[in-house]
Design a protein around this motif. Sequence first.
Motif, PDB file in Angstrom:
ATOM      1  N   VAL A 138      -0.807  13.311  -0.798  1.00 55.24           N
ATOM      2  CA  VAL A 138      -0.485  11.983  -0.274  1.00 55.24           C
ATOM      3  C   VAL A 138      -1.749  11.226   0.115  1.00 55.24           C
ATOM      4  CG1 VAL A 138       0.702  10.746   1.572  1.00 55.24           C
ATOM      5  CG2 VAL A 138       1.777  12.736   0.515  1.00 55.24           C
ATOM      6  N   SER A 139      -2.735  11.934   0.657  1.00 55.80           N
ATOM      7  CA  SER A 139      -3.973  11.274   1.092  1.00 55.80           C
ATOM      8  C   SER A 139      -4.702  10.625  -0.076  1.00 55.80           C
ATOM      9  CB  SER A 139      -4.892  12.274   1.789  1.00 55.80           C
ATOM     10  OG  SER A 139      -5.262  13.326   0.910  1.00 55.80           O
ATOM     11  N   GLU A 140      -4.627  11.249  -1.251  1.00 56.58           N
ATOM     12  CA  GLU A 140      -5.268  10.667  -2.435  1.00 56.58           C
ATOM     13  C   GLU A 140      -4.579   9.371  -2.836  1.00 56.58           C
ATOM     14  OE1 GLU A 140      -6.697  14.020  -5.335  1.00 56.58           O
ATOM     15  OE2 GLU A 140      -4.952  14.750  -4.229  1.00 56.58           O
ATOM     16  N   GLY A 141      -3.266   9.363  -2.782  1.00 64.58           N
ATOM     17  CA  GLY A 141      -2.528   8.144  -3.072  1.00 64.58           C
ATOM     18  C   GLY A 141      -2.859   7.035  -2.097  1.00 64.58           C
ATOM     19  N   GLN A 142      -3.001   7.383  -0.830  1.00 68.37           N
ATOM     20  CA  GLN A 142      -3.335   6.395   0.185  1.00 68.37           C
ATOM     21  C   GLN A 142      -4.739   5.844  -0.028  1.00 68.37           C
ATOM     22  OE1 GLN A 142      -2.634   8.834   3.650  1.00 68.37           O
ATOM     23  NE2 GLN A 142      -0.507   8.144   3.865  1.00 68.37           N
ATOM     24  N   ALA A 143      -5.669   6.708  -0.432  1.00 61.47           N
ATOM     25  CA  ALA A 143      -7.038   6.249  -0.694  1.00 61.47           C
ATOM     26  C   ALA A 143      -7.076   5.296  -1.879  1.00 61.47           C
ATOM     27  CB  ALA A 143      -7.949   7.452  -0.940  1.00 61.47           C
ATOM     28  N   LYS A 170       0.808  -1.220   0.000  1.00 60.72           N
ATOM     29  CA  LYS A 170       0.000   0.000   0.000  1.00 60.72           C
ATOM     30  C   LYS A 170       0.842   1.270   0.000  1.00 60.72           C
ATOM     31  CE  LYS A 170      -2.771  -0.731   3.479  1.00 60.72           C
ATOM     32  NZ  LYS A 170      -3.859  -0.454   4.440  1.00 60.72           N
ATOM     33  N   ASP A 171       1.852   1.328   0.850  1.00 63.80           N
ATOM     34  CA  ASP A 171       2.668   2.542   0.931  1.00 63.80           C
ATOM     35  C   ASP A 171       3.403   2.797  -0.382  1.00 63.80           C
ATOM     36  OD1 ASP A 171       1.828   2.969   3.498  1.00 63.80           O
ATOM     37  OD2 ASP A 171       3.643   2.176   4.447  1.00 63.80           O
ATOM     38  N   GLY A 172       3.934   1.733  -0.991  1.00 61.17           N
ATOM     39  CA  GLY A 172       4.651   1.889  -2.245  1.00 61.17           C
ATOM     40  C   GLY A 172       3.742   2.342  -3.370  1.00 61.17           C
ATOM     41  N   VAL A 173       2.541   1.770  -3.441  1.00 58.40           N
ATOM     42  CA  VAL A 173       1.580   2.170  -4.466  1.00 58.40           C
ATOM     43  C   VAL A 173       1.143   3.615  -4.250  1.00 58.40           C
ATOM     44  CG1 VAL A 173      -0.767   1.795  -5.322  1.00 58.40           C
ATOM     45  CG2 VAL A 173       0.757  -0.151  -4.998  1.00 58.40           C
ATOM     46  N   ALA A 174       0.886   3.979  -2.990  1.00 54.11           N
ATOM     47  CA  ALA A 174       0.459   5.349  -2.687  1.00 54.11           C
ATOM     48  C   ALA A 174       1.520   6.356  -3.113  1.00 54.11           C
ATOM     49  CB  ALA A 174       0.156   5.484  -1.200  1.00 54.11           C
ATOM     50  N   ALA A 175       2.780   6.058  -2.814  1.00 55.34           N
ATOM     51  CA  ALA A 175       3.867   6.975  -3.156  1.00 55.34           C
ATOM     52  C   ALA A 175       4.042   7.090  -4.668  1.00 55.34           C
ATOM     53  CB  ALA A 175       5.169   6.504  -2.511  1.00 55.34           C
ATOM     54  N   LEU A 176       3.987   5.948  -5.374  1.00 53.91           N
ATOM     55  CA  LEU A 176       4.174   5.977  -6.821  1.00 53.91           C
ATOM     56  C   LEU A 176       2.978   6.619  -7.511  1.00 53.91           C
ATOM     57  CD1 LEU A 176       6.055   5.290  -9.120  1.00 53.91           C
ATOM     58  CD2 LEU A 176       5.122   2.969  -9.164  1.00 53.91           C
ATOM     59  N   PHE A 177       1.784   6.398  -6.983  1.00 55.18           N
ATOM     60  CA  PHE A 177       0.601   7.063  -7.535  1.00 55.18           C
ATOM     61  C   PHE A 177       0.733   8.577  -7.423  1.00 55.18           C
ATOM     62  CE2 PHE A 177      -3.434   9.221  -6.821  1.00 55.18           C
ATOM     63  CZ  PHE A 177      -4.126   8.899  -7.976  1.00 55.18           C
ATOM     64  N   ILE A 219      -8.560   1.220 -11.793  1.00 55.10           N
ATOM     65  CA  ILE A 219      -8.481   2.416 -10.952  1.00 55.10           C
ATOM     66  C   ILE A 219      -7.351   3.327 -11.399  1.00 55.10           C
ATOM     67  CG2 ILE A 219      -8.167   3.294  -8.619  1.00 55.10           C
ATOM     68  CD1 ILE A 219      -9.318   0.691  -7.550  1.00 55.10           C
ATOM     69  N   ALA A 220      -6.137   2.796 -11.464  1.00 53.77           N
ATOM     70  CA  ALA A 220      -4.987   3.644 -11.786  1.00 53.77           C
ATOM     71  C   ALA A 220      -3.831   2.800 -12.288  1.00 53.77           C
ATOM     72  CB  ALA A 220      -4.553   4.446 -10.558  1.00 53.77           C
ATOM     73  N   LEU A 221      -2.925   3.481 -12.990  1.00 53.48           N
ATOM     74  CA  LEU A 221      -1.698   2.868 -13.495  1.00 53.48           C
ATOM     75  C   LEU A 221      -0.538   3.802 -13.187  1.00 53.48           C
ATOM     76  CD1 LEU A 221      -0.041   0.898 -15.427  1.00 53.48           C
ATOM     77  CD2 LEU A 221      -0.612   2.541 -17.238  1.00 53.48           C
ATOM     78  N   GLY A 222       0.585   3.233 -12.790  1.00 55.51           N
ATOM     79  CA  GLY A 222       1.772   4.054 -12.556  1.00 55.51           C
ATOM     80  C   GLY A 222       3.036   3.277 -12.861  1.00 55.51           C
ATOM     81  N   VAL A 223       3.966   3.932 -13.543  1.00 58.85           N
ATOM     82  CA  VAL A 223       5.271   3.339 -13.849  1.00 58.85           C
ATOM     83  C   VAL A 223       6.341   4.358 -13.496  1.00 58.85           C
ATOM     84  CG1 VAL A 223       6.785   2.353 -15.606  1.00 58.85           C
ATOM     85  CG2 VAL A 223       4.316   1.935 -15.718  1.00 58.85           C
ATOM     86  N   ASP A 224       7.316   3.936 -12.708  1.00 61.35           N
ATOM     87  CA  ASP A 224       8.451   4.790 -12.371  1.00 61.35           C
ATOM     88  C   ASP A 224       9.114   5.287 -13.659  1.00 61.35           C
ATOM     89  OD1 ASP A 224      11.278   5.471 -11.746  1.00 61.35           O
ATOM     90  OD2 ASP A 224      10.776   4.780  -9.732  1.00 61.35           O
ATOM     91  N   LEU A 225       9.430   6.579 -13.707  1.00 65.34           N
ATOM     92  CA  LEU A 225      10.014   7.165 -14.915  1.00 65.34           C
ATOM     93  C   LEU A 225      11.259   6.424 -15.395  1.00 65.34           C
ATOM     94  CD1 LEU A 225       9.727  11.040 -14.398  1.00 65.34           C
ATOM     95  CD2 LEU A 225       8.836   9.705 -16.324  1.00 65.34           C
ATOM     96  N   GLN A 276      -5.650   1.935  -0.768  1.00 64.16           N
ATOM     97  CA  GLN A 276      -6.585   1.191   0.081  1.00 64.16           C
ATOM     98  C   GLN A 276      -7.699   0.562  -0.754  1.00 64.16           C
ATOM     99  OE1 GLN A 276      -6.425   0.458   3.368  1.00 64.16           O
ATOM    100  NE2 GLN A 276      -8.262  -0.774   3.049  1.00 64.16           N
ATOM    101  N   ALA A 277      -8.226   1.317  -1.713  1.00 63.88           N
ATOM    102  CA  ALA A 277      -9.292   0.786  -2.559  1.00 63.88           C
ATOM    103  C   ALA A 277      -8.809  -0.365  -3.425  1.00 63.88           C
ATOM    104  CB  ALA A 277      -9.848   1.905  -3.443  1.00 63.88           C
ATOM    105  N   SER A 278      -7.504  -0.396  -3.671  1.00 67.52           N
ATOM    106  CA  SER A 278      -6.936  -1.383  -4.597  1.00 67.52           C
ATOM    107  C   SER A 278      -6.699  -2.748  -3.972  1.00 67.52           C
ATOM    108  CB  SER A 278      -5.620  -0.847  -5.174  1.00 67.52           C
ATOM    109  OG  SER A 278      -5.827   0.392  -5.819  1.00 67.52           O
ATOM    110  N   ILE A 279      -6.867  -2.857  -2.661  1.00 64.00           N
ATOM    111  CA  ILE A 279      -6.685  -4.169  -2.024  1.00 64.00           C
ATOM    112  C   ILE A 279      -7.998  -4.763  -1.540  1.00 64.00           C
ATOM    113  CG2 ILE A 279      -4.311  -3.697  -1.333  1.00 64.00           C
ATOM    114  CD1 ILE A 279      -5.413  -3.242   1.534  1.00 64.00           C
ATOM    115  N   GLU A 280      -9.105  -4.115  -1.870  1.00 68.58           N
ATOM    116  CA  GLU A 280     -10.405  -4.651  -1.476  1.00 68.58           C
ATOM    117  C   GLU A 280     -10.675  -5.978  -2.180  1.00 68.58           C
ATOM    118  OE1 GLU A 280     -13.424  -1.744  -2.102  1.00 68.58           O
ATOM    119  OE2 GLU A 280     -12.568  -0.311  -0.675  1.00 68.58           O
TER     120      GLU A 280
END
Length: 242
Positions: free
Chosen positions: A55-60, A31-38, A146-152, A63-67
């Motif tokens: 940061v709160s948006e990334g955390q939300a 969760k923390d890694g996904v939130a930070a990368l998001f 929900i979302a996609l993220g790739v480190d630059l 959290q939604a992504s592990i339901e």
Amino acid sequence: MESSISSAFAGSGKATRPDHLVLRLMTADDKDGVAALFTETFEREPLGEYHGVGVSEGQAIAQASIEDPVSFVVEDTALEGPHRLIAFRTSCIYTAAKLDMNQKKIQEEGGASDAVQAILNRMQDLWLKKTAVFESNPEARIMKFIALGVDLRYEGMGLAKELLNAAMDKAKEMRCDAVIVVASAFATQHLFRNRLGFQEMARLRYADFTWTNKNGIKERPFEKLVEPEFLLSFEMKLTYDR
């Protein structure tokens, strides 16, 4: 338009990523890694670039992504330390009951807490008014990307494509009736419409969107966002051999 996974993704080819880049299901520990990368990657999307992302948006999002066990991450095992997550594709499963519960929660809370969530809620409402998935099957299961993220540092290695294929395979495994996505950028809009064969379900001009903020003031939070002009949602119905 109806399409099966096999026809939409035929010819995707064999993955060529190095062995130290491991694609796997997301867990609660990610969760923390996904939130930070998001938070980092969403700043490059039109909505995030225009409105900002906290940061709160990334955390939300995390959290939604592990339901549901339908989200994937890629970690670089060659990196030392706990911060090895370098890409993610997060998803969740919708049912009519879950959508109804979410709608009641939004009403109880007096609406969305920020403009980005508000416009995404509006897109969901527009999709619900048009989709026929629940008409043909009231017990239908919908996978929502929900979302996609790739480190630059890892862009151009095909990770986004692999994550997409993994998510679509999971949708098929779970016998989902459809997949939906909201696309905010030109590239993702082109991908889902022109390359993957998703059907456009709703569009909303950023400049026309209005909402009432927590102070009771009506505003147009995206009135100067003109590239792209529209926020779009797409749907692909999934078919299976019986």
